[in-house]
Design a protein around this motif. Structure first.
Motif, PDB file in Angstrom:
ATOM      1  N   LEU A  31      -3.296  64.862  11.124  1.00  0.00           N
ATOM      2  CA  LEU A  31      -4.175  66.013  11.382  1.00  0.00           C
ATOM      3  C   LEU A  31      -3.364  67.262  11.719  1.00  0.00           C
ATOM      4  O   LEU A  31      -3.688  68.359  11.272  1.00  0.00           O
ATOM      5  CB  LEU A  31      -5.147  65.692  12.522  1.00  0.00           C
ATOM      6  CG  LEU A  31      -6.287  64.753  12.163  1.00  0.00           C
ATOM      7  CD1 LEU A  31      -7.096  64.408  13.400  1.00  0.00           C
ATOM      8  CD2 LEU A  31      -7.175  65.362  11.096  1.00  0.00           C
ATOM      9  N   TYR A  32      -2.318  67.094  12.515  1.00  0.00           N
ATOM     10  CA  TYR A  32      -1.469  68.239  12.886  1.00  0.00           C
ATOM     11  C   TYR A  32      -0.855  68.853  11.630  1.00  0.00           C
ATOM     12  O   TYR A  32      -0.883  70.069  11.444  1.00  0.00           O
ATOM     13  CB  TYR A  32      -0.376  67.800  13.865  1.00  0.00           C
ATOM     14  CG  TYR A  32       0.304  68.959  14.560  1.00  0.00           C
ATOM     15  CD1 TYR A  32      -0.116  69.358  15.816  1.00  0.00           C
ATOM     16  CD2 TYR A  32       1.338  69.664  13.956  1.00  0.00           C
ATOM     17  CE1 TYR A  32       0.491  70.423  16.464  1.00  0.00           C
ATOM     18  CE2 TYR A  32       1.942  70.735  14.586  1.00  0.00           C
ATOM     19  CZ  TYR A  32       1.518  71.104  15.837  1.00  0.00           C
ATOM     20  OH  TYR A  32       2.103  72.172  16.476  1.00  0.00           O
ATOM     21  N   LEU A  33      -0.332  68.005  10.750  1.00  0.00           N
ATOM     22  CA  LEU A  33       0.277  68.487   9.505  1.00  0.00           C
ATOM     23  C   LEU A  33      -0.762  69.179   8.624  1.00  0.00           C
ATOM     24  O   LEU A  33      -0.498  70.247   8.055  1.00  0.00           O
ATOM     25  CB  LEU A  33       0.917  67.315   8.756  1.00  0.00           C
ATOM     26  CG  LEU A  33       1.595  67.636   7.432  1.00  0.00           C
ATOM     27  CD1 LEU A  33       2.785  68.567   7.647  1.00  0.00           C
ATOM     28  CD2 LEU A  33       2.042  66.358   6.738  1.00  0.00           C
ATOM     29  N   GLN A  34      -1.944  68.614   8.526  1.00  0.00           N
ATOM     30  CA  GLN A  34      -2.998  69.171   7.689  1.00  0.00           C
ATOM     31  C   GLN A  34      -3.444  70.555   8.203  1.00  0.00           C
ATOM     32  O   GLN A  34      -3.658  71.472   7.418  1.00  0.00           O
ATOM     33  CB  GLN A  34      -4.187  68.211   7.677  1.00  0.00           C
ATOM     34  CG  GLN A  34      -5.339  68.646   6.798  1.00  0.00           C
ATOM     35  CD  GLN A  34      -6.485  67.650   6.858  1.00  0.00           C
ATOM     36  OE1 GLN A  34      -6.569  66.818   7.750  1.00  0.00           O
ATOM     37  NE2 GLN A  34      -7.379  67.742   5.903  1.00  0.00           N
ATOM     38  N   GLN A  35      -3.543  70.705   9.519  1.00  0.00           N
ATOM     39  CA  GLN A  35      -4.056  71.951  10.083  1.00  0.00           C
ATOM     40  C   GLN A  35      -3.004  73.036  10.235  1.00  0.00           C
ATOM     41  O   GLN A  35      -3.300  74.218  10.114  1.00  0.00           O
ATOM     42  CB  GLN A  35      -4.698  71.677  11.445  1.00  0.00           C
ATOM     43  CG  GLN A  35      -5.955  70.839  11.334  1.00  0.00           C
ATOM     44  CD  GLN A  35      -6.471  70.378  12.674  1.00  0.00           C
ATOM     45  OE1 GLN A  35      -5.871  70.602  13.716  1.00  0.00           O
ATOM     46  NE2 GLN A  35      -7.613  69.695  12.659  1.00  0.00           N
ATOM     47  N   ARG A  36      -1.738  72.638  10.501  1.00  0.00           N
ATOM     48  CA  ARG A  36      -0.703  73.637  10.804  1.00  0.00           C
ATOM     49  C   ARG A  36       0.419  73.700   9.785  1.00  0.00           C
ATOM     50  O   ARG A  36       1.330  74.504   9.910  1.00  0.00           O
ATOM     51  CB  ARG A  36      -0.127  73.357  12.194  1.00  0.00           C
ATOM     52  CG  ARG A  36      -1.175  73.533  13.290  1.00  0.00           C
ATOM     53  CD  ARG A  36      -0.591  73.165  14.642  1.00  0.00           C
ATOM     54  NE  ARG A  36      -1.558  73.392  15.708  1.00  0.00           N
ATOM     55  CZ  ARG A  36      -2.487  72.512  16.059  1.00  0.00           C
ATOM     56  NH1 ARG A  36      -2.585  71.349  15.446  1.00  0.00           N
ATOM     57  NH2 ARG A  36      -3.327  72.785  17.047  1.00  0.00           N
ATOM     58  N   HIS A  37       0.376  72.823   8.782  1.00  0.00           N
ATOM     59  CA  HIS A  37       1.374  72.793   7.704  1.00  0.00           C
ATOM     60  C   HIS A  37       2.796  72.607   8.218  1.00  0.00           C
ATOM     61  O   HIS A  37       3.751  73.141   7.653  1.00  0.00           O
ATOM     62  CB  HIS A  37       1.274  74.044   6.821  1.00  0.00           C
ATOM     63  CG  HIS A  37      -0.109  74.270   6.306  1.00  0.00           C
ATOM     64  ND1 HIS A  37      -0.707  73.450   5.374  1.00  0.00           N
ATOM     65  CD2 HIS A  37      -1.042  75.203   6.639  1.00  0.00           C
ATOM     66  CE1 HIS A  37      -1.939  73.873   5.141  1.00  0.00           C
ATOM     67  NE2 HIS A  37      -2.173  74.932   5.891  1.00  0.00           N
TER      68      HIS A  37
END
Length: 117
Positions: A31-37
């Motif tokens: 989720l962190y990667l998806q939201q903040r790239h």
């Protein structure tokens, strides 16, 4: 056994995949990667591991579970992290994000107010 390719977690509510490499990620890292790239920072991973260790050490059944680091409530619709990486309840997290300051403790309620339909 499955483990997150970033934080090495072995337990998560949902396994995800890194888009470019298809490596396995835990729900939090995905989720962190998806939201903040970008990948989840080490201080958040460490904070999650400290929370898990604290939960393991706790033997009091009624007091078991997360606690807001600001208002100390144990009930919320969703747990959030503040800028420092501390776990906060939904009310404290949203208040701080919108107003750029901590939520006054006088606003704390014991009952979660549902959204009006």
């Amino acid at each position: 056994k499955k483990s997150c390719s970033h934080c090495h977690a072995t337990s998560t509510p949902l396994w995800r995949r890194e888009p470019g490499t298809q490596r396995q990620l835990c729900n939090a890292c995905g989720l962190y990667l998806q939201q903040r790239h970008k990948l989840r920072p080490q201080e958040l991973i460490d904070a999650d591991q400290e929370d898990a260790e604290a939960d393991d050490d706790s033997s009091d059944g009624a007091k078991n579970g997360p606690e807001c680091s600001h208002c100390h409530t144990r009930t919320t619709s969703v747990w959030r992290r503040n800028k420092a990486g501390d776990q906060v309840c939904n009310a404290c997290g949203v208040y701080a994000r919108l107003r750029k300051k901590d939520r006054p403790l006088s606003l704390r309620k014991n009952k979660i107010k549902p959204r009006a339909k």
